[in-house]
Design a protein around this motif. Structure first.
Motif, PDB file in Angstrom:
ATOM      1  N   ARG A   1      23.129  49.923  34.603  1.00  0.00           N
ATOM      2  CA  ARG A   1      23.283  51.337  34.201  1.00  0.00           C
ATOM      3  C   ARG A   1      23.458  51.265  32.495  1.00  0.00           C
TER       4      ARG A   1
ATOM      5  N   TYR B   1      10.918  62.555  33.951  1.00  0.00           N
ATOM      6  CA  TYR B   1      10.973  61.119  34.137  1.00  0.00           C
ATOM      7  C   TYR B   1       9.291  60.777  33.866  1.00  0.00           C
TER       8      TYR B   1
ATOM      9  N   SER C   1      21.520  60.995  33.517  1.00  0.00           N
ATOM     10  CA  SER C   1      22.601  61.947  33.713  1.00  0.00           C
ATOM     11  C   SER C   1      23.315  62.020  32.427  1.00  0.00           C
TER      12      SER C   1
ATOM     13  N   LYS D   1       9.829  57.110  38.024  1.00  0.00           N
ATOM     14  CA  LYS D   1      10.308  58.047  38.956  1.00  0.00           C
ATOM     15  C   LYS D   1      10.497  57.406  40.342  1.00  0.00           C
TER      16      LYS D   1
ATOM     17  N   THR E   1      15.661  67.407  34.016  1.00  0.00           N
ATOM     18  CA  THR E   1      15.476  66.132  33.616  1.00  0.00           C
ATOM     19  C   THR E   1      13.845  66.025  33.594  1.00  0.00           C
TER      20      THR E   1
ATOM     21  N   THR F   1      17.669  57.108  37.087  1.00  0.00           N
ATOM     22  CA  THR F   1      18.138  58.571  37.140  1.00  0.00           C
ATOM     23  C   THR F   1      18.997  58.886  35.679  1.00  0.00           C
TER      24      THR F   1
ATOM     25  N   GLU G   1      20.857  55.226  34.941  1.00  0.00           N
ATOM     26  CA  GLU G   1      20.867  54.472  36.307  1.00  0.00           C
ATOM     27  C   GLU G   1      19.516  53.767  36.495  1.00  0.00           C
TER      28      GLU G   1
END
Length: 115
Positions: free
Chosen positions: A19, A59, A70, A64, A57, A68, A81
């Motif tokens: 992360r 990607y 955020s 994909k 969002t 993720t 992430e």
């Protein structure tokens, strides 16, 4: 312009997770579109993911379903992430911020995925 500081990079095995975090200065973080780009050796910098001030969002196809993005406006921080990492994800990952014509970049954090 906003100042960006990335953290969370490192070395991980194929299939592992990391992360990334990007902490931003300034009191108007919530109005910025934020994102992550990456640059592998010998390649151009490429988009990984973006998130707007309205939390929409986007990607890149290669990430994909695995990555993720955020944001936490209370902490002035955007996250990436990364799951199911592959050797081809190895790159320097850069945080990006945009508000109108103003664009800022972080210094980058290295992500290395061993096979």
């Amino acid at each position: 312009q906003v100042q960006l500081v990335e953290s969370g990079g490192g070395l991980v095995q194929t299939g592992g997770s990391l992360r990334l975090s990007c902490a931003a200065s300034g009191s108007i973080f919530s109005s910025y579109a934020m994102g992550w780009y990456r640059q592998a050796p010998g390649k151009q910098r490429e988009l990984v993911a973006t998130i707007t001030s309205g939390y929409s969002t986007n990607y890149a196809e290669p990430v994909k379903g695995r990555f993720t993005i955020s944001r936490d406006n209370a902490k002035n921080t955007v996250y990436l992430e990364m799951n199911s990492l592959k050797p081809e994800d190895t790159a320097v990952y850069y945080c990006w911020a945009r508000r109108g014509a103003a664009v800022s970049w972080g210094q980058g954090t290295q992500v290395s995925v061993s096979s």
